[in-house]
Motif scaffolding. Structure first.
Motif, mmCIF file in Angstrom:
data_model
loop_
_atom_site.group_PDB
_atom_site.id
_atom_site.type_symbol
_atom_site.label_atom_id
_atom_site.label_comp_id
_atom_site.label_asym_id
_atom_site.label_seq_id
_atom_site.Cartn_x
_atom_site.Cartn_y
_atom_site.Cartn_z
ATOM 1 N N ILE A 196 3.459 2.375 7.518
ATOM 2 C CA ILE A 196 4.039 1.231 8.232
ATOM 3 C C ILE A 196 2.960 0.238 8.643
ATOM 4 C CG2 ILE A 196 5.188 0.570 10.378
ATOM 5 C CD1 ILE A 196 6.659 3.282 10.236
ATOM 6 N N GLU A 197 1.874 0.763 9.186
ATOM 7 C CA GLU A 197 0.834 -0.135 9.697
ATOM 8 C C GLU A 197 0.171 -0.907 8.573
ATOM 9 O OE1 GLU A 197 -1.433 2.397 12.363
ATOM 10 O OE2 GLU A 197 0.229 2.410 13.799
ATOM 11 N N LYS A 198 -0.107 -0.226 7.462
ATOM 12 C CA LYS A 198 -0.708 -0.921 6.316
ATOM 13 C C LYS A 198 0.223 -2.007 5.806
ATOM 14 C CE LYS A 198 -4.150 1.875 4.064
ATOM 15 N NZ LYS A 198 -3.809 3.279 4.435
ATOM 16 N N LYS A 199 1.497 -1.644 5.728
ATOM 17 C CA LYS A 199 2.489 -2.581 5.195
ATOM 18 C C LYS A 199 2.517 -3.877 6.014
ATOM 19 C CE LYS A 199 7.529 -3.036 5.326
ATOM 20 N NZ LYS A 199 8.788 -2.282 5.538
ATOM 21 N N GLN A 244 0.318 -5.036 8.245
ATOM 22 C CA GLN A 244 -0.953 -5.759 8.273
ATOM 23 C C GLN A 244 -1.101 -6.628 7.028
ATOM 24 O OE1 GLN A 244 -3.756 -2.579 9.007
ATOM 25 N NE2 GLN A 244 -2.976 -2.323 11.093
ATOM 26 N N LYS A 245 -0.617 -6.104 5.909
ATOM 27 C CA LYS A 245 -0.690 -6.862 4.662
ATOM 28 C C LYS A 245 0.220 -8.099 4.746
ATOM 29 C CE LYS A 245 -0.537 -6.029 -0.337
ATOM 30 N NZ LYS A 245 0.826 -6.025 -0.926
ATOM 31 N N ILE A 246 1.415 -7.894 5.249
ATOM 32 C CA ILE A 246 2.360 -9.014 5.364
ATOM 33 C C ILE A 246 1.804 -10.104 6.285
ATOM 34 C CG2 ILE A 246 4.632 -9.682 6.297
ATOM 35 C CD1 ILE A 246 5.673 -6.971 5.227
ATOM 36 N N TRP A 247 1.284 -9.691 7.436
ATOM 37 C CA TRP A 247 0.744 -10.696 8.377
ATOM 38 C C TRP A 247 -0.400 -11.479 7.748
ATOM 39 C CZ3 TRP A 247 0.187 -6.340 12.543
ATOM 40 C CH2 TRP A 247 1.449 -6.027 13.047
ATOM 41 N N GLU A 248 -1.227 -10.747 6.990
ATOM 42 C CA GLU A 248 -2.370 -11.407 6.376
ATOM 43 C C GLU A 248 -1.906 -12.396 5.319
ATOM 44 O OE1 GLU A 248 -5.621 -8.908 5.956
ATOM 45 O OE2 GLU A 248 -6.838 -10.351 4.838
ATOM 46 N N LEU A 304 -11.403 -3.812 12.968
ATOM 47 C CA LEU A 304 -10.544 -4.639 13.823
ATOM 48 C C LEU A 304 -9.177 -4.839 13.178
ATOM 49 C CD1 LEU A 304 -13.096 -7.324 15.072
ATOM 50 C CD2 LEU A 304 -11.893 -5.669 16.497
ATOM 51 N N LYS A 305 -9.189 -4.986 11.850
ATOM 52 C CA LYS A 305 -7.921 -5.229 11.158
ATOM 53 C C LYS A 305 -6.992 -4.022 11.228
ATOM 54 C CE LYS A 305 -8.998 -9.159 8.318
ATOM 55 N NZ LYS A 305 -9.233 -9.744 6.987
ATOM 56 N N THR A 306 -7.564 -2.813 11.260
ATOM 57 C CA THR A 306 -6.686 -1.638 11.322
ATOM 58 C C THR A 306 -5.973 -1.539 12.675
ATOM 59 O OG1 THR A 306 -8.387 -0.156 12.197
ATOM 60 C CG2 THR A 306 -8.180 -0.279 9.798
ATOM 61 N N LEU A 307 -6.442 -2.294 13.654
ATOM 62 C CA LEU A 307 -5.790 -2.224 14.966
ATOM 63 C C LEU A 307 -4.667 -3.262 15.121
ATOM 64 C CD1 LEU A 307 -8.965 -1.314 16.888
ATOM 65 C CD2 LEU A 307 -6.784 -0.183 17.297
ATOM 66 N N GLY A 308 -4.501 -4.065 14.083
ATOM 67 C CA GLY A 308 -3.356 -4.980 14.071
ATOM 68 C C GLY A 308 -3.412 -6.123 15.064
ATOM 69 N N HIS A 343 3.393 -2.925 14.971
ATOM 70 C CA HIS A 343 3.779 -2.418 13.650
ATOM 71 C C HIS A 343 5.112 -1.698 13.695
ATOM 72 C CE1 HIS A 343 -0.676 -2.358 14.065
ATOM 73 N NE2 HIS A 343 -0.678 -2.899 12.853
ATOM 74 N N ILE A 344 5.252 -0.772 14.631
ATOM 75 C CA ILE A 344 6.503 0.002 14.707
ATOM 76 C C ILE A 344 7.657 -0.926 15.071
ATOM 77 C CG2 ILE A 344 6.243 0.715 17.132
ATOM 78 C CD1 ILE A 344 7.445 3.396 16.402
ATOM 79 N N ALA A 345 7.364 -1.943 15.886
ATOM 80 C CA ALA A 345 8.420 -2.881 16.282
ATOM 81 C C ALA A 345 8.938 -3.636 15.066
ATOM 82 C CB ALA A 345 7.893 -3.854 17.337
ATOM 83 N N GLU A 346 8.014 -4.105 14.216
ATOM 84 C CA GLU A 346 8.438 -4.824 13.005
ATOM 85 C C GLU A 346 9.240 -3.918 12.080
ATOM 86 O OE1 GLU A 346 8.493 -7.816 12.653
ATOM 87 O OE2 GLU A 346 6.846 -8.686 13.784
ATOM 88 N N GLU A 347 8.746 -2.693 11.899
ATOM 89 C CA GLU A 347 9.399 -1.785 10.960
ATOM 90 C C GLU A 347 10.829 -1.476 11.409
ATOM 91 O OE1 GLU A 347 8.190 -0.942 8.120
ATOM 92 O OE2 GLU A 347 9.707 0.537 7.512
ATOM 93 N N LEU A 348 10.982 -1.202 12.712
ATOM 94 C CA LEU A 348 12.315 -0.877 13.215
ATOM 95 C C LEU A 348 13.211 -2.107 13.208
ATOM 96 C CD1 LEU A 348 11.391 1.571 16.105
ATOM 97 C CD2 LEU A 348 12.768 2.109 14.083
ATOM 98 N N TRP A 349 12.606 -3.241 13.470
ATOM 99 C CA TRP A 349 13.357 -4.507 13.429
ATOM 100 C C TRP A 349 13.975 -4.689 12.055
ATOM 101 C CZ3 TRP A 349 14.423 -7.790 17.361
ATOM 102 C CH2 TRP A 349 14.922 -9.058 17.042
#
Length: 818
Positions: free
Chosen positions: A8-11, A13-17, A111-115, A711-717
């Motif tokens: 979820i977090e990787k997904k 972070q990629k979208i935001w970038e 830093l990027k892994t922390l979103g 991340h979890i908020a976006e995924e559940l959204w």
RNA sequence: GCCGGUGUGGCGGAACAGGCAGACGCAAGGGACUUAAAAUCCCUCGGUGGCGACACCAUACCGGUUCGAUCCCGGUCACCGGCACCA
């Protein structure tokens, strides 16, 4: 389906970038908000668990502001010049540039892994020539305006770094960075005239929203004190001017003391009959390191200057002059009038040398100790001041001195000018040419940036020169003014240079014609909220305020102050309650936590750990609690997602809690009480588990949670199918209805004679009679009221009722019984 | 020495315009589900006394103000941070 945080977090972070979700725009219809964190020094150790605390906090604020409709600038960069990198490079035979690039790359990944919602398009690096060009440009402006100057002076010299240090970098007499001995060394140095700004740096604090301890620490550091300068005639003919905060005690001045380095000593070399003894003392004082000088402060030492005496201007008495290292050359005028009756240091000195002590303020016992009190006590043995209180006497004496031309009112500061040169390689070259005919000549602007030359060896030299001095073909140049042979300045700027203006560069980071465009500076104006460490209060924070004021004065920036609001976080301590350090082996690497539990758990825990402003002890066990909470959110979301109705209904049972939680989380973020904001969300989720939740209830929870655990908020959204393609972080921050935060019924406490006896449920806002009646009806209260009468009832609306009972008067007993 | 700040369960910490001390979480104990473990769910959890509904004591310590004090006032102790011969 399990909560697969890695995926979820990787997904996301990629979208935001890819979408540049968090990129700021210069301009537009929205109100602007500039949130700032202190940019990291990219050390070889990688990200420390101390970094995520302030970064997550401001990320939450920035994300909330975006949801509230602001155009948010939340940038990051790297403060990459500095000694550790240089030392590492020397040790491993690498170029500092290579080391810096590698470290920045690593920090960026971590830093990027922390979103974080940083605007990654605006990243800056203080070691990039396109950046330090403007650091050098500001230096030239300072030089042009007389605020950068070179002078011969005693400086703090770190014996291990082989480099001078600013006063602010010497802590307890040792080097702040390496802990090695610091000695005094006479050296020609570049200085910045920060003291010219001392008063404004104090005054302008008033209008700022800085936490109080930052303000007081800055004020103490600047150290303003008011008093008077007094001129003492001497038998040598020269005038000795002293600074004193106690002009009222002038009648009690029985001798004078000068700093050993004082220039008058040299001037009087031939008059002083014991000059040999004096010279010996001076040599000894010079040899003492900072540490020794403070440690050996127990017993006062000194030497009298025989052959010269001073004249007390009010008594006309001739008094002796001493040199002693308890008088500092760098404060006031470097010499003092000694009043042993009312200054403890002078008192101690007088005792060692058998000098007379005169009482001029009544109230103490000057035989036992100096009497320093200003509030009580009246003047004695003081001619025209006799009988006056101290404050009044100060004024009278100052006026008298001024009228006679023997003195004047004077303000002094502890703050000293800023030593602005380091004898090391990895820093910004100072853009000055030293010409034998023209003196110090600034490099013309078009020659900026003055690049660091490629050097074979970065080893610091033992003679106190920068490694750049060995680069003869770089050093040898022509004078920009006369065209003759000249040499470049070989010292570099201190690490604080690049960080003194970096927040301006973020406004317009790629501009090559100015440090930032006028429009950008006008638009972003100043930082709205800056969070950083207390350790930078008297260094970076003060320096950057100074530079900003200067830039304001020359018309570059639109505001006199750079930061509207400043908050500070506490340190994260190791599991053993000690400061984290490699040697203690108690260092926590945030990346390990991200790998084990996910970034959202890491973010949540670092905010939940305790009061944001205080130091907190890391607990590897407690992290699990935050992970469990996210698991519970995930499981609830999955259950609700299986409801295909697509509705967004709210459960009536949750209404009050939901509104209260919206209010609580919002208010707590603003007050940086992140721990209780998270506790409120945990309580809400617990309630959802008990009473059930509608899809609408859950939707609101996700928007509240998204700044904390994006991340979890976006995924559940997405899973819930809310808001179509719109991201959770783009939703408006939820509003609450004050009237719905109140319950219709209140459970209030019942006290009898101030002691808690139970509770009773009454309608909200019930009047006093209703409450007292309800309380009196309780079984337990009834029993207690047996044989008693109600003397008084105190009702605190919606909270409590206190019944004051006293024994019933037996009023049917006949009076007197006769 | 001076200037700030902080003392609350086994632990991190809540509650402060005086009003149910211990929210939320960790750890611990008990139970359910499991062949078992993990995970999850439910219950207990400041101390002392009592089978018990209950009583008493508890927010570093001593005192004060108040119907009522973790909170306000006076004093003491401890710890943390900053400054420290700044005249």
């Amino acid at each position: 389906m399990k909560y697969e945080f890695h995926k979820i977090e990787k997904k996301w972070q990629k979208i935001w970038e890819e979408e540049k979700t968090y990129a700021a725009v210069n301009g537009g219809g929205k109100p602007k908000f500039y949130a700032l964190v202190e940019f990291p020094y990219p050390s070889g150790e990688g990200l420390h668990v101390g970094h995520p605390r302030p970064y997550t906090a401001m990320d939450i604020v920035a994300r909330k502001r975006r949801m509230e409709g602001y155009n948010v600038l939340f940038p990051i960069g790297f403060d990459a010049f500095g000694l550790p990198t240089e030392n590492y490079a020397i040790k491993h035979r690498l170029h500092p540039r290579t080391v810096t690039e590698r470290n920045i790359k690593r920090f960026t990944e971590q830093l990027k892994t922390l979103g974080y919602s940083f605007d990654w398009d605006r990243v800056i690096d203080t070691t990039d020539p396109s950046y330090y060009k403007w650091t050098q440009w500001i230096f030239l402006k300072l030089f042009e305006n007389g605020l950068a100057y070179k002078t011969e002076m005693p400086v703090n010299w770190c014996t291990s770094c082989k480099c001078v240090l600013a006063n602010e970098e010497v802590v307890d007499g040792v080097c702040e960075r390496c802990g090695s001995e610091v000695i005094r060394k006479e050296k020609s140095q570049w200085m910045l005239g920060i003291t010219k700004y001392a008063q404004r740096l104090i005054d302008d604090l008033d209008g700022l929203d800085f936490i109080e301890r930052v303000k007081t620490q800055q004020k103490n550091w600047i150290g303003r004190s008011t008093g008077a300068e007094v001129d003492f005639a001497t038998t040598a003919g020269d005038t000795m001017t002293v600074f004193t905060t106690r002009p009222d005690t002038l009648f009690g001045a029985t001798y004078m003391v000068m700093a050993p380095e004082h220039e008058l000593v040299d001037r009087w070399a031939r008059i002083i009959t014991n000059f040999g003894e004096v010279e010996a003392y001076r040599l000894e004082a010079a040899r003492k390191s900072e540490l020794e000088r403070t440690e050996l402060s127990k017993e006062k030492t000194g030497v009298e200057l025989r052959g010269v005496r001073a004249v007390n201007p009010v008594t006309g008495a001739e008094i002796p002059i001493y040199i002693s290292d308890y008088v500092l050359a760098t404060y006031g005028t470097g010499c003092i009038m000694a009043v042993p009756g009312h200054d403890q240091r002078d008192w101690e000195f007088a005792r060692v040398f058998g000098l007379p002590v005169i009482e001029v303020v009544k109230g103490g016992d000057v035989e036992k100790a100096a009497y320093e009190d200003c509030d009580e006590g009246v003047m004695v043995n003081s001619g025209f001041l006799n009988g006056l209180p101290v404050e009044e006497a100060k004024r009278r004496m100052t006026d008298w001195l001024a009228a006679k031309g023997l003195g004047r009112e004077k303000v002094n500061y502890k703050l000293r000018d800023w030593v602005f040169a380091r004898q090391r390689y990895w820093g910004e070259p100072i853009p000055i040419v030293i010409c034998p005919r023209c003196g110090y000549v600034p490099l013309p602007e078009e020659q900026l940036p003055l690049l660091l030359p490629e050097v074979e060896s970065y080893e610091p030299t033992d003679n106190g020169e920068s490694p750049l001095a060995k680069m003869r073909d770089w050093v040898e140049t022509v004078c920009p003014k006369c065209g003759g042979k000249a040499e470049r300045e070989t010292d570099t700027m201190p690490q604080w240079a690049g960080s003194s203006w970096y927040f301006l560069r973020y406004m317009d980071p790629r501009n090559d014609r100015a440090l930032a465009s006028r429009e950008a500076l006008q638009y972003w104006n100043r930082v709205d909220w800056y969070n950083g460490g207390m350790e930078h209060t008297t260094l970076h924070l003060l320096y950057s305020r100074f530079w900003h004021k200067f830039l304001y004065d020359i018309g570059v920036v639109p505001t006199p102050e750079p930061y509207a609001k400043r908050t500070s976080h506490g340190m994260i301590l190791g599991e053993d309650g000690q400061k984290m350090s490699k040697s203690r082996g108690n260092v926590i690497n945030p990346t390990d936590i991200v790998n084990q539990y996910g970034a959202d758990t890491m973010r949540l825990y670092i905010m939940f750990i305790g009061d944001f402003e205080k130091a907190a002890t890391w607990s590897s066990e407690a992290v699990k609690g935050c992970k469990r909470f996210l698991d519970r959110v995930w499981n609830l979301g999955e259950k609700l997602a299986s409801d295909k109705s697509g509705g967004e209904e709210h459960l009536k049972a949750n209404e009050a809690s939901l509104h209260r939680t919206i209010k609580k989380v919002g208010d707590d973020i603003e007050a940086m009480k992140f721990n209780t904001a998270i506790a409120a969300m945990m309580a809400l989720v617990n309630e959802f588990y008990e009473k059930g939740a509608g899809r609408g209830d859950f939707r609101t929870l996700l928007t509240l949670l998204s700044p904390f655990a994006p991340h979890i908020a976006e995924e559940l959204w997405e899973l819930m199918g809310f808001g179509g393609a719109g991201l959770c972080c783009r939703q408006p921050w939820p509003a609450y209805d004050e009237s719905k935060t109140v319950e219709t019924e209140k459970t209030i406490a019942i006290q009898v004679n101030g002691k808690l006896k139970g509770t009773v449920t009454v309608p909200a806002d019930a009047d006093d009679e209703t409450v007292v009646a309800a309380a009196s009806g309780e079984e337990k209260v009834k029993n207690l009221m047996e044989g008693m009468e109600l003397a008084k009832a105190i009702v605190v609306k919606n909270k409590l009722v206190n019944l004051i009972l006293k024994p019933k008067k037996l009023d049917n007993r006949p009076d007197g019984g006769l």
